[in-house]
Design a protein around this motif. Structure first.
Motif, PDB file in Angstrom:
ATOM      1  N   TYR A 269       0.815  -1.214   0.000  1.00  0.00           N
ATOM      2  CA  TYR A 269       0.000   0.000   0.000  1.00  0.00           C
ATOM      3  C   TYR A 269       0.855   1.274   0.000  1.00  0.00           C
ATOM      4  CZ  TYR A 269       1.051  -0.108   5.010  1.00  0.00           C
ATOM      5  OH  TYR A 269       1.686  -0.150   6.232  1.00  0.00           O
ATOM      6  N   LEU A 270       2.158   1.140   0.296  1.00  0.00           N
ATOM      7  CA  LEU A 270       3.054   2.299   0.281  1.00  0.00           C
ATOM      8  C   LEU A 270       3.549   2.640  -1.123  1.00  0.00           C
ATOM      9  CD1 LEU A 270       5.305   1.507   3.398  1.00  0.00           C
ATOM     10  CD2 LEU A 270       3.447   3.179   3.254  1.00  0.00           C
ATOM     11  N   ILE A 271       3.336   1.733  -2.066  1.00  0.00           N
ATOM     12  CA  ILE A 271       3.906   1.907  -3.403  1.00  0.00           C
ATOM     13  C   ILE A 271       3.366   3.144  -4.120  1.00  0.00           C
ATOM     14  CG2 ILE A 271       4.107   0.878  -5.709  1.00  0.00           C
ATOM     15  CD1 ILE A 271       4.290  -1.858  -4.316  1.00  0.00           C
ATOM     16  N   PRO A 272       2.030   3.394  -4.135  1.00  0.00           N
ATOM     17  CA  PRO A 272       1.547   4.589  -4.855  1.00  0.00           C
ATOM     18  C   PRO A 272       2.181   5.891  -4.366  1.00  0.00           C
ATOM     19  CG  PRO A 272      -0.268   3.117  -4.371  1.00  0.00           C
ATOM     20  CD  PRO A 272       0.919   2.570  -3.630  1.00  0.00           C
ATOM     21  N   ASP A 273       2.264   6.072  -3.053  1.00  0.00           N
ATOM     22  CA  ASP A 273       2.877   7.292  -2.517  1.00  0.00           C
ATOM     23  C   ASP A 273       4.341   7.377  -2.916  1.00  0.00           C
ATOM     24  OD1 ASP A 273       2.835   9.644  -0.492  1.00  0.00           O
ATOM     25  OD2 ASP A 273       4.493   8.401   0.224  1.00  0.00           O
ATOM     26  N   TYR A 274       5.021   6.238  -2.892  1.00  0.00           N
ATOM     27  CA  TYR A 274       6.440   6.224  -3.263  1.00  0.00           C
ATOM     28  C   TYR A 274       6.617   6.566  -4.739  1.00  0.00           C
ATOM     29  CZ  TYR A 274      11.150   4.486  -4.130  1.00  0.00           C
ATOM     30  OH  TYR A 274      12.460   4.380  -4.507  1.00  0.00           O
ATOM     31  N   VAL A 275       5.738   6.061  -5.583  1.00  0.00           N
ATOM     32  CA  VAL A 275       5.824   6.351  -7.017  1.00  0.00           C
ATOM     33  C   VAL A 275       5.606   7.842  -7.272  1.00  0.00           C
ATOM     34  CG1 VAL A 275       4.727   5.970  -9.259  1.00  0.00           C
ATOM     35  CG2 VAL A 275       5.198   4.027  -7.749  1.00  0.00           C
ATOM     36  N   ILE A 276       4.658   8.439  -6.560  1.00  0.00           N
ATOM     37  CA  ILE A 276       4.438   9.887  -6.695  1.00  0.00           C
ATOM     38  C   ILE A 276       5.695  10.646  -6.266  1.00  0.00           C
ATOM     39  CG2 ILE A 276       3.105  11.855  -5.833  1.00  0.00           C
ATOM     40  CD1 ILE A 276       0.723   9.911  -5.550  1.00  0.00           C
ATOM     41  N   MET A 277       6.281  10.225  -5.139  1.00  0.00           N
ATOM     42  CA  MET A 277       7.513  10.859  -4.661  1.00  0.00           C
ATOM     43  C   MET A 277       8.606  10.774  -5.726  1.00  0.00           C
ATOM     44  SD  MET A 277       8.975  12.354  -1.991  1.00  0.00           S
ATOM     45  CE  MET A 277       8.241  11.813  -0.436  1.00  0.00           C
ATOM     46  N   CYS A 278       8.742   9.627  -6.332  1.00  0.00           N
ATOM     47  CA  CYS A 278       9.762   9.458  -7.377  1.00  0.00           C
ATOM     48  C   CYS A 278       9.469  10.343  -8.578  1.00  0.00           C
ATOM     49  CB  CYS A 278       9.836   7.995  -7.804  1.00  0.00           C
ATOM     50  SG  CYS A 278      10.494   6.902  -6.529  1.00  0.00           S
TER      51      CYS A 278
END
Length: 310
Positions: A269-278
């Protein structure tokens, strides 16, 4: 035995700076001097007013110099600090990094006993409040194995050959003087520019994982954007170092491994936020690489070092 000084640029320091000084004074290899290059004298005076102690009253080896914010430069301000040092080696640190133990200076100094080693940097460990993405980034960028990197490693390691961080990096003064120090005007990345120059001149850069500091940040989307904009600017301004190296390849590798790590530990569930950060990182970096095409106002708006574009 070789002598060591510590140089710490500061800006709006809080009481934790005095804790850092205490930690450094307790090192098994005690620094000959701790040189504070403070930006804006009023902030340092405010700290002293709030505190019941003054390191200069407590220790006999503290040197404090003040610079105006408009005059601060990541390279030249550090050069000014080095000019106050008379030690064989000097350790660059930031005000928000803290030694893990009393052997930090000793481990780094041991690596520099080899006259072919221009600099040695330590391992960064996450703070207790560090988010999982940044925690994994620390593991990715600071492995457990030591490394000795030279120009011959560029084909294998790419841009990582020149990786060196002034969060905690020690330098040989004789080599530093020979190479002309840090670049006089730079927005960011003065440590990697120096490391790249050193490698190209036949010296080595060592990673010493036994030398550990506690240091991490939970940057916001915009902070990541600003930071990576400055990174892109610095790489564009130094084609002699970064011109034939692609940092995107290493970045994509870290993103892929971080996403796999989140899945592996059941935190998908942390992946979407991490992708936005990237995405913010990548956009900032790309704009930084092309900053010369931007109006001056946008350059200032996109940078975390706005004085650079005045």
């Amino acid at each position: 035995m070789s002598t060591v000084d510590v140089i710490i640029p500061t800006y709006k320091p809080d009481i934790s700076l005095f804790r850092l000084i205490d930690d450094l004074e307790r090192q098994t290899l005690r620094p000959s001097s701790i040189i504070i290059m403070n930006t804006e004298e009023r902030f340092y005076k405010e700290l002293l007013d709030k505190s019941s102690e003054n390191p200069q009253d407590k220790y006999d080896n503290i040197i404090v110099r003040h610079v105006e914010k408009r005059d601060f430069d990541h390279g030249n301000t550090r050069n000014q600090g080095v000019s106050l040092s008379k030690a064989d080696f000097f350790l660059m640190m930031t005000q928000d990094a803290f030694p893990r133990d009393k052997m930090l200076l000793g481990h780094l100094a041991k690596a520099l006993e080899d006259p072919q080693v221009a600099a040695a940097y330590g391992r960064q460990y996450p703070k207790t409040d560090c988010n999982l993405a940044e925690r994994y980034a620390r593991k990715f960028n600071y492995p457990t194995e030591p490394m000795r990197k030279t120009q011959g490693d560029v084909e294998r390691l790419g841009i990582k050959t020149y990786f060196c961080s002034n969060v905690c990096a020690m330098y040989r003064r004789d080599v530093f003087d020979r190479l002309g120090g840090f670049t006089k005007k730079t927005i960011f990345n003065e440590d990697m520019v120096y490391a790249g120059t050193a490698c190209q001149k036949g010296y080595a850069i060592c990673y010493v994982p036994e030398a550990g500091v506690i240091h991490s940040h939970n940057y916001t989307y915009l902070q990541q954007f600003y930071r990576n904009f400055d990174l892109g600017v610095s790489q564009t301004e130094h084609p002699e170092i970064f011109g034939n190296l692609r940092s995107e390849t290493e970045g994509k590798k870290m993103v892929k491994e971080t996403v796999q790590h989140f899945r592996r530990i059941g935190k998908g569930y942390l992946i979407p936020d991490y992708v936005i950060m990237c995405g913010f990182r990548f956009l900032g970096y790309k704009l930084g690489r092309n900053y010369k095409k931007l109006p001056k106002g946008l350059r200032r708006a996109f940078s975390s070092n706005k004085e650079y574009f005045t």
